[in-house]
Design a protein around this motif. Structure first.
Motif: not given
Length: 306
Positions: A153, A157, A160-161
């Motif tokens: 996860k 993340k 994604s950033n």
């Protein structure tokens, strides 16, 4: 007599033109307003002087050859006034022509600059959306899902950033280096999960050095990608990546475990060099030694943080 007056006016015009060209060529005057004033006033003064000297010369020549009266004070005042009026007219016309040419040249340079930035940023975006880059990131997440869901996860993340950062700044010339540094550190976390102990980071960046400074978007990201692309990284070939800051530069260096890269165009590094050439006179410093590769990118100061 009329031919002589035309000749004097022509010489006056040429003296103004050459003086203006010389001032423009020598880039006289650091302040734009002062430069504009000089490129108008000085040629007018030169033109007036040239016309007056020619009038004085031909008046004496006329006196000696034809026996006319010698040049007197009223003649010289008249010559100065005529020379000044002609010089003002010629000077204004030539100054307007020069200003117009400079204006359009500046527009062309600005458009060339914008085109160069767009091309460079587009190449950067292409590099970061490369299928190989996507595969490596998603492959890392895939293996972490079963082994360490919490870490998966976190990595997802971070990825994604990274892509949010890429899309947000793809059209910008410069971004705060602190923002670029933050996203790069997130990407380095992804690489640590991907390579484990084979990839080590030594972060010696002082945050005060980053305050108020800017860099082209994704420049650090591209440098890190360059390290991954050109080096073998495994348990037997460890890579130590060092980040170091100073007042004017951010330095990224690594030891060398070179691997064979087929059809390498070095487009990533060339793209960084090209973008800095468009943005600043400060140069990117690239040093390759026997056991180390180092790149120093300038930190560009701006009046305020964006």
């Amino acid at each position: 007599m009329n031919s002589l007056l035309v000749f004097m006016a022509f010489v006056c015009l040429e003296s103004i033109r050459f003086t203006q060209l010389g001032l423009v060529k020598w880039n006289v005057g650091g302040v734009p307003l002062a430069k504009d004033a000089l490129t108008f006033v000085v040629p007018v003064f030169v033109g007036t002087l040239v016309y007056s000297v020619l009038f004085y010369f031909f008046k004496w020549l006329d006196h000696y050859v034809l026996g006319s009266e010698p040049p007197l004070l009223p003649h010289m005042i008249s010559a100065l006034l005529i020379g000044l009026i002609l010089s003002l007219i010629f000077g204004l016309i030539l100054w307007l022509v020069t200003w117009k040419d400079s204006y359009y040249r500046a527009l062309l340079r600005n458009e060339a600059y914008k085109t160069g930035i767009v091309k460079a940023n587009l190449q950067t975006l292409r590099n970061q959306l490369d299928p190989h880059f996507l595969f490596n990131n998603f492959n890392t997440i895939y293996y972490l899902v079963d082994e360490n869901p919490d870490m998966a996860k976190k990595v997802l993340k971070n990825v994604s950033n990274i892509y949010r950062h890429i899309l947000k700044h793809s059209k910008e010339d410069l971004i705060p280096v602190r923002e670029e540094y933050k996203v790069t550190m997130q990407y380095l976390e992804v690489l640590k999960e991907r390579f484990g102990n084979a990839f080590q980071l030594e972060d010696r960046v002082e945050k005060d050095h980053l305050k108020g400074k800017h860099v082209p978007p994704l420049v650090l990201h591209e440098l890190v990608e360059n390290v991954i692309k050109h080096n073998q990284i495994d348990a037997e070939n460890r890579i130590v990546l060092q980040l170091l800051s100073s007042e004017g530069y951010l330095t990224l260096s690594n030891n060398l475990n070179p691997k064979k890269v087929e059809h390498s165009t070095k487009s990533g590094l060339q793209n960084i060099l090209a973008r800095y050439d468009l943005l600043t006179e400060s140069k990117v410093v690239v040093e390759k030694k026997e056991d180390c590769f180092c790149v120093k990118v300038p930190l560009i100061a701006m009046d305020h943080e964006s």
